[in-house]
Design a protein around this motif. Structure first.
Motif, PDB file in Angstrom:
ATOM      1  N   LEU A  57       0.693  -1.175  -0.120  1.00 22.54           N
ATOM      2  CA  LEU A  57      -0.114  -0.039   0.043  1.00 22.54           C
ATOM      3  C   LEU A  57       1.002   1.201  -0.216  1.00 22.54           C
ATOM      4  N   MET A  58       0.756   2.137  -0.895  1.00 25.59           N
ATOM      5  CA  MET A  58       1.656   3.158  -1.207  1.00 25.59           C
ATOM      6  C   MET A  58       1.145   4.368  -1.050  1.00 25.59           C
ATOM      7  N   ASP A  59       1.451   5.298  -0.241  1.00 27.27           N
ATOM      8  CA  ASP A  59       1.040   6.865  -0.326  1.00 27.27           C
ATOM      9  C   ASP A  59       1.729   7.588  -1.532  1.00 27.27           C
ATOM     10  N   ILE A  60       1.277   8.771  -1.942  1.00 31.66           N
ATOM     11  CA  ILE A  60       1.898   9.358  -3.239  1.00 31.66           C
ATOM     12  C   ILE A  60       2.930  10.547  -2.303  1.00 31.66           C
ATOM     13  N   ASN A  61       1.989  11.156  -1.460  1.00 26.61           N
ATOM     14  CA  ASN A  61       2.876  12.266  -0.907  1.00 26.61           C
ATOM     15  C   ASN A  61       3.758  12.223   0.132  1.00 26.61           C
ATOM     16  N   LEU A  62       4.795  11.342  -0.080  1.00 26.78           N
ATOM     17  CA  LEU A  62       5.802  10.908   0.674  1.00 26.78           C
ATOM     18  C   LEU A  62       7.009  12.004   0.904  1.00 26.78           C
ATOM     19  N   PRO A  63       7.612  12.348   1.899  1.00 30.45           N
ATOM     20  CA  PRO A  63       8.802  13.135   2.107  1.00 30.45           C
ATOM     21  C   PRO A  63      10.013  12.917   1.298  1.00 30.45           C
ATOM     22  N   LYS A  64      10.533  13.740   0.694  1.00 32.72           N
ATOM     23  CA  LYS A  64      11.767  13.646  -0.304  1.00 32.72           C
ATOM     24  C   LYS A  64      11.401  12.596  -1.418  1.00 32.72           C
ATOM     25  N   MET A  65      11.433  11.629  -1.504  1.00 34.37           N
ATOM     26  CA  MET A  65      11.046  10.716  -2.609  1.00 34.37           C
ATOM     27  C   MET A  65       9.409  10.622  -2.625  1.00 34.37           C
ATOM     28  N   SER A  66       9.011  10.752  -3.884  1.00 30.23           N
ATOM     29  CA  SER A  66       7.530  10.686  -3.959  1.00 30.23           C
ATOM     30  C   SER A  66       6.970   9.278  -3.931  1.00 30.23           C
ATOM     31  N   GLY A  67       5.852   8.801  -3.800  1.00 29.82           N
ATOM     32  CA  GLY A  67       5.309   7.701  -3.754  1.00 29.82           C
ATOM     33  C   GLY A  67       5.445   6.952  -5.036  1.00 29.82           C
ATOM     34  N   ILE A  68       5.032   7.769  -6.217  1.00 30.31           N
ATOM     35  CA  ILE A  68       5.494   7.591  -7.749  1.00 30.31           C
ATOM     36  C   ILE A  68       6.723   7.097  -7.953  1.00 30.31           C
ATOM     37  N   GLU A  69       7.542   7.796  -7.288  1.00 31.93           N
ATOM     38  CA  GLU A  69       8.981   7.420  -7.746  1.00 31.93           C
ATOM     39  C   GLU A  69       9.483   6.015  -7.043  1.00 31.93           C
ATOM     40  N   CYS A  70       8.849   6.019  -5.849  1.00 30.46           N
ATOM     41  CA  CYS A  70       9.197   4.735  -5.011  1.00 30.46           C
ATOM     42  C   CYS A  70       8.688   3.569  -5.860  1.00 30.46           C
ATOM     43  N   VAL A  71       7.412   3.949  -6.294  1.00 29.57           N
ATOM     44  CA  VAL A  71       6.977   2.581  -6.847  1.00 29.57           C
ATOM     45  C   VAL A  71       7.891   2.389  -8.285  1.00 29.57           C
ATOM     46  N   ARG A  72       8.408   3.276  -8.834  1.00 32.37           N
ATOM     47  CA  ARG A  72       9.469   2.953 -10.258  1.00 32.37           C
ATOM     48  C   ARG A  72      10.687   2.156  -9.729  1.00 32.37           C
ATOM     49  N   HIS A  73      11.255   2.500  -8.555  1.00 35.51           N
ATOM     50  CA  HIS A  73      12.376   1.814  -7.920  1.00 35.51           C
ATOM     51  C   HIS A  73      11.795   0.617  -7.435  1.00 35.51           C
ATOM     52  N   LEU A  74      10.860   0.417  -6.638  1.00 38.36           N
ATOM     53  CA  LEU A  74      10.685  -0.887  -6.053  1.00 38.36           C
ATOM     54  C   LEU A  74      10.259  -1.980  -7.213  1.00 38.36           C
ATOM     55  N   LYS A  75       9.504  -1.446  -8.217  1.00 37.39           N
ATOM     56  CA  LYS A  75       9.140  -2.508  -9.114  1.00 37.39           C
ATOM     57  C   LYS A  75      10.612  -2.914  -9.934  1.00 37.39           C
ATOM     58  N   ARG A  76      11.737  -2.084  -9.768  1.00 41.40           N
ATOM     59  CA  ARG A  76      12.925  -2.689 -10.444  1.00 41.40           C
ATOM     60  C   ARG A  76      13.551  -3.665  -9.499  1.00 41.40           C
ATOM     61  N   LEU A  77      13.421  -3.356  -8.151  1.00 39.87           N
ATOM     62  CA  LEU A  77      14.209  -3.935  -7.149  1.00 39.87           C
ATOM     63  C   LEU A  77      13.544  -5.369  -7.024  1.00 39.87           C
ATOM     64  N   VAL A  78      12.062  -5.258  -6.849  1.00 39.72           N
ATOM     65  CA  VAL A  78      11.179  -6.583  -6.663  1.00 39.72           C
ATOM     66  C   VAL A  78      10.417  -6.511  -7.772  1.00 39.72           C
ATOM     67  N   PRO A  79      10.348  -7.118  -8.842  1.00 39.40           N
ATOM     68  CA  PRO A  79       9.192  -6.878  -9.686  1.00 39.40           C
ATOM     69  C   PRO A  79       8.034  -7.714  -9.588  1.00 39.40           C
ATOM     70  N   SER A  80       8.197  -8.844  -8.521  1.00 41.64           N
ATOM     71  CA  SER A  80       6.965  -9.491  -8.239  1.00 41.64           C
ATOM     72  C   SER A  80       5.892  -8.697  -7.400  1.00 41.64           C
ATOM     73  N   VAL A  81       6.566  -7.767  -6.637  1.00 38.69           N
ATOM     74  CA  VAL A  81       5.362  -6.852  -5.734  1.00 38.69           C
ATOM     75  C   VAL A  81       4.452  -6.147  -6.504  1.00 38.69           C
ATOM     76  N   GLN A  82       3.192  -6.410  -5.937  1.00 43.92           N
ATOM     77  CA  GLN A  82       2.326  -5.375  -6.583  1.00 43.92           C
ATOM     78  C   GLN A  82       2.061  -4.292  -5.861  1.00 43.92           C
ATOM     79  N   VAL A  83       1.720  -3.185  -6.407  1.00 39.95           N
ATOM     80  CA  VAL A  83       1.484  -1.977  -5.637  1.00 39.95           C
ATOM     81  C   VAL A  83       0.190  -1.313  -5.687  1.00 39.95           C
ATOM     82  N   LEU A  84      -0.535  -1.118  -4.602  1.00 34.14           N
ATOM     83  CA  LEU A  84      -1.818  -0.305  -4.725  1.00 34.14           C
ATOM     84  C   LEU A  84      -1.801   0.838  -4.000  1.00 34.14           C
ATOM     85  N   MET A  85      -1.825   2.069  -4.973  1.00 36.86           N
ATOM     86  CA  MET A  85      -1.924   3.298  -4.283  1.00 36.86           C
ATOM     87  C   MET A  85      -2.869   3.563  -3.393  1.00 36.86           C
ATOM     88  N   LEU A  86      -2.673   4.271  -2.213  1.00 37.63           N
ATOM     89  CA  LEU A  86      -3.849   4.392  -1.186  1.00 37.63           C
ATOM     90  C   LEU A  86      -3.507   6.073  -0.967  1.00 37.63           C
TER      91      LEU A  86
END
Length: 212
Positions: A57-86
């Motif tokens: 479960l990912m928030d968008i308005n995170l400090p420093k790195m945004s949730g959207i940018e975090c999704v991008r990095h996370l999917k590269r690190l762990v492609p199997s993870v499914q992300v649900l924006m909340l």
């Protein structure tokens, strides 16, 4: 004795009350387990790969790195993870950017708890949940933008039919039933769609489809 399979969920949210409340709700729900909660994207990227969840479960308005940018990095690190924006944001641009980054679904924080749990289960099963209100905003946004034909032209007629159903949030099994295909054939078409569109998730594929 058969061990109950739990959907492992991690939370990335900077608001302590929201994060802790979500963690408690998830842990108390049958069939779910909260495996980690993180205050920001940097912390999640450092720690989450050592304890990989099924759904984030990912928030968008995170400090420093945004949730959207975090999704991008996370999917590269762990492609199997499914992300649900909340998130509280209903802005069409943020919705699109989230999907393009690799998110599989998009819900508002005011969504009732039971519906959030249902959405987590939907993402886990391979679907792309979005509230009807959000889905309409996405479609309206891309209808207004309009653009030239893209990689969508490369898809076969059957692949376009499968992708159209994916964009509507239809589960794989229902797509198979409607198109009179086996579930394995549907998965084969989805694999072909990913390859032709150069994407790695349902969210990216749907975003490109809506952008055409």
């Amino acid at each position: 004795m058969i061990e109950l399979v739990h959907i492992k969920v991690a939370i990335i949210e900077d608001d302590d009350w929201i994060r802790e409340n979500l963690a408690t709700q998830i842990s108390q729900a049958k069939g779910f387990r909260c495996t980690g909660s993180y205050r920001n994207g940097e912390e999640a990227l450092n720690l989450l790969p050592a304890n990989v969840p099924n759904v984030v479960l990912m928030d968008i308005n995170l400090p420093k790195m945004s949730g959207i940018e975090c999704v991008r990095h996370l999917k590269r690190l762990v492609p199997s993870v499914q992300v649900l924006m909340l998130t509280v944001y209903e802005d069409s641009e943020k919705i699109f950017d989230s999907l393009l980054a690799g998110a599989s679904g998009y819900l508002l924080k005011r969504t009732p708890q039971a519906e959030i749990l249902d959405a987590i289960a939907e993402v886990y099963r391979g679907n792309s949940p979005m509230t009807g209100h959000i889905a309409r905003k996405v479609v309206q946004y891309f209808n207004q933008r309009g653009s030239a034909e893209t990689e969508i032209e490369k898809l076969s007629k059957r692949e376009k039919e499968v992708l159209d159903h994916l964009a509507q949030g239809v589960p794989y099994k229902e797509i198979a039933d409607v198109l009179l295909l086996s579930i394995d054939t549907v998965r084969m078409h989805i694999k072909g769609i990913y390859g032709k569109l150069h994407v790695h998730s349902r969210g990216e594929a749907v975003a490109k489809y809506l952008r055409k």
